[in-house]
Design an enzyme around this catalytic site. Structure first.
Site, PDB file in Angstrom:
ATOM      1  CB  SER A 206      46.233  35.121  34.938  1.00 21.78           C
ATOM      2  OG  SER A 206      44.924  34.659  35.149  1.00 21.78           O
ATOM      3  CD  GLU A 331      42.423  41.890  33.292  1.00 22.26           C
ATOM      4  OE1 GLU A 331      42.404  40.826  32.644  1.00 22.26           O
ATOM      5  OE2 GLU A 331      43.472  42.391  33.751  1.00 22.26           O
ATOM      6  CG  HIS A 429      42.483  37.508  31.706  1.00 25.80           C
ATOM      7  ND1 HIS A 429      43.134  38.215  32.688  1.00 25.80           N
ATOM      8  CD2 HIS A 429      42.806  36.194  31.912  1.00 25.80           C
ATOM      9  CE1 HIS A 429      43.813  37.373  33.458  1.00 25.80           C
ATOM     10  NE2 HIS A 429      43.626  36.146  33.002  1.00 25.80           N
TER      11      HIS A 429
END
Length: 518
Positions: A206, A331, A429
C-alpha cells in the site's frame, strides 16, 4: 548459541570503547551494532530485536530535517519491547511519539558464524499516514524463508512529508530520507546478525509499496537494495510535484496559523504532533480520489525524487533490479463497503464526478445490469481504474519496468468470504497480509483466520517471496512455475483454487482504461 558467536566475532574487529566493549556475560540473543550492544528476545526458532535506533530522534530542531545517525549507548540495550509508533491517529485519538526512528530485526536462531543470508526490509502500509514496524511480525518469513527481516518506522503525515520553502529542506520527503537512512543502517550493520548487505530486498504494501516505488527512482538509496517488491501500490500512480506540494504546505501553514508568522518555520515547529495530524485531514481521501490529491506523499521534481516513479521505470533511470509487483483482485471493495446502499443515481453521479465528459463511456463499459448492485459496479470501476489503488496502474508498472529489468507480476485472488452490511468483500485491499505476516495492528484486525487450505497457500506464498528475496527469481521446487511478465505480459493468479497465469489485463479491462485519463 550461534548468534552470540557471530556477535563476539564482530566485536573483535571493533576499537575498544565503553559502547563497544564486550559485556562480561553476554548471554543468548546479544549482538553488537555500530551504536552499542543489543539484547533481543529469543525463542526456539527465531530471535527478535525491537526498537533499534537507526537515526537520531527527529525532535525539536531536528523536526523536518534529514535524519542523522543515532548516538552510541553504553551497556546492553534492551531490545525486547515493541517499537513506538510515529505520531498518528488511533482508535482512541493520537498515538505515538516523534522519537520514533526505530526498526525491528528478526532472524532464525540457527544462523551460523560467518553465514550471510538474504535480507528483506519491509516498509509498512497505512497511506504514509499510519502504521508501524511493530505491526508486522517477521518470524514466519525469517524462519520458513530463512531471511533476516527488518521492519522500519519512518516519519508519517505532515511530519514526514510537509514541503514548504520556509523550511531549511523545503522539498518534503523526510519519510523517504528516513527509509534510505534505515537502508544505510542495514548496509553497515546487518552482517552482525548474519545478513548479507549485498543481498537486500526492499518490500512494502500500500503506502509502503508507493514508498518502494519512490526509492527505486531515488538517487539517495541507489545501490542499497538489490530487489524490490510492491504489493497493492503501483509506481505508475502519479505523486505531487514540488509546486503542488508547496501549495499543500501553504494550506497547512495557514491552517496551523503560521502563514503570517515572522518565522514560519519556528511557528510550525512550535505546533504539537496532535495539531499537525489534524491539518488537511481528509484532503484527497475521497472514495474516487487519486494518489496525487493527497498532501502527504513523496514529492517529485526534487533532489530526493527527481522524476515521477513511473517515468523513472519507463525511461530507465530507476534502479534496474528484479521487481515483483501485484495486488489483490478487489482492491477497492473495503473502501466502497461503507457505501453498500449506493443507489443507481448515486453511482451515475460518482462516475460523472470522477470522469467528467468521459463518464458516458465508463457507464457503458460498466453497466449496472452486469452487477448485483450499484456498489459492486462502483467497486469494479475504481478497482480497475486504480486512481488510488487498483489493477491497471499495477499492469502499467509491470509494462514500464519489464523493458529494463526482470519483472514478476501476480494477483492475489483468494476470496475473503466476508461481507459487510450485506456487501461481499471479495479479495479486498490488504487481505494478502496475513498470508505473509502475523499481524498486530493498531486498529482492530479485519482479516479472517486462515483455513487449512489457506495455510497451505500461505506457505507457498512465503516460499515465492523468500526465493525472490534470495535470488531475484520466485521459482523453485514443489510450487507452480511463475513465468516472468516479459513481452507476453504474464500475470499469475494466487488462490486456494490454484496458482497459474490469469487473464489480468482482460479481467480488469486495462485496454479500455489505457484510453482514459489515469
Amino acid at each position: 548459541m550461534s548468534l552470540l558467536a557471530v556477535a563476539v566475532v564482530a566485536a573483535a574487529t571493533l576499537v575498544a570503547s565503553p559502547a563497544s566493549a564486550v559485556p562480561r556475560h553476554p548471554g543468548p540473543g546479544v549482538v553488537r551494532v555500530e551504536s552499542g550492544w543489543l539484547r533481543g528476545s529469543v525463542t526456539d526458532d527465531h530471535v527478535n530485536y525491537s526498537a533499534v535506533p537507526y537515526a537520531a530522534p527527529p525532535v525539536d530542531g531536528r523536526r523536518w530535517r534529514p535524519p542523522a545517525r543515532p548516538r552510541a549507548w553504553s551497556g546492553v540495550r534492551d531490545a525486547t519491547r515493541p517499537s513506538p509508533y510515529c505520531p498518528q491517529g488511533g482508535p482512541e485519538g493520537m498515538v505515538g511519539t516523534e522519537n520514533c526512528l526505530y526498526l525491528d530485526v528478526t532472524l532464525p536462531t540457527d544462523v551460523r558464524p560467518g553465514e550471510r543470508i538474504p535480507v528483506l526490509v519491509w516498509l509498512h502500509g497505512g497511506g504514509l499516514n499510519s502504521g508501524g514496524a511493530r505491526e508486522h511480525d517477521g518470524a514466519r518469513l525469517a524462519t520458513s524463508g530463512r531471511l533476516i527481516v527488518v521492519t522500519v518506522n519512518y516519519r508519517l503525515g505532515a511530519l514526514g512529508f510537509l514541503a514548504s520553502p520556509a523550511l531549511e529542506h523545503g522539498e518534503g520527503n523526510y519519510g523517504l530520507m528516513d527509509q534510505a537512512a534505515a537502508l544505510r543502517w542495514v548496509r553497515r550493520n546487518v552482517d552482525n546478525f548474519g545478513g548479507d548487505p549485498d543481498n537486500v530486498t526492499l518490500a512494502g504494501q500500500s503506502g509502503g509499496a508507493r514508498a518502494v516505488c519512490a526509492q527505486l527512482a531515488s538517487p539517495i538509496s541507489r545501490g542499497l537494495f538489490h530487489r524490490a517488491i510492491t504489493q497493492s501500490g503501483a509506481c505508475d500512480n502519479r505523486v505531487p510535484t514540488l509546486v503542488e506540494a508547496h501549495a499543500f504546505g501553504a494550506r497547512a501553514a495557514e491552517d496551523l496559523g503560521c502563514d503570517m508568522a515572522a518565522d514560519v518555520a519556528a511557528c510550525l515547529r512550535e505546533r504539537t504532533p496532535a495539531e499537525l495530524l489534524t491539518t488537511l485531514a481528509g484532503v484527497g481521501w475521497q472514495l474516487n480520489g487519486r494518489v496525487s490529491d493527497r498532501p502527504w506523499n513523496p514529492v517529485a521534481g526534487t533532489s530526493v525524487l527527481p522524476q515521477q516513479p513511473g517515468d523513472a521505470l519507463r525511461y530507465g533511470s530507476a534502479a534496474r533490479v528484479p521487481l515483483m509487483v501485484g495486488g489483490t483482485r478487489d482492491e477497492m471493495r473495503s473502501f466502497v463497503s461503507g457505501r453498500a446502499a449506493l443507489t443507481e443515481q448515486e453511482y451515475r453521479a460518482m462516475i460523472t464526478q470522477t470522469f467528467g465528459d468521459r463518464a458516458g463511456v465508463v457507464l457503458a463499459e460498466y453497466p449496472l445490469t452486469d452487477y448485483d448492485n450499484p456498489a459492486l459496479a462502483l467497486s469494479a470501476v475504481l478497482s480497475d481504474w486504480g486512481g488510488a489503488i487498483g489493477a491497471c496502474p499495477v499492469l502499467r508498472t509491470a509494462e514500464a519496468a519489464a523493458a529494463q529489468q526482470p519483472v514478476y507480476a501476480y494477483e492475489f485472488a483468494e476470496d475473503s468470504g466476508q461481507d459487510r452490511n450485506g456487501f461481499p468483500m471479495g479479495s479486498y485491499h490488504g487481505l494478502d497480509q496475513p498470508y505473509l505476516w502475523d499481524l498486530d495492528p493498531l486498529w482492530p484486525n479485519p482479516y479472517p483466520e486462515l483455513s487449512a487450505d489457506q495455510d497451505r497457500l500461505s506457505a507457498t506464498i512465503v516460499d515465492y517471496w523468500s526465493a525472490f528475496a534470495g535470488t531475484g527469481n520466485p521459482n523453485g521446487p514443489s510450487r507452480p512455475p511463475w513465468p516472468e511478465f516479459g513481452t507476453a505480459g504474464t500475470v499469475i493468479g494466487m488462490s486456494t483454487g490454484g496458482i497459474g497465469p490469469t487473464p489480468y489485463a482482460t479481467d480488469h479491462r486495462c485496454g479500455f482504461w489505457a484510453g482514459l485519463p489515469h
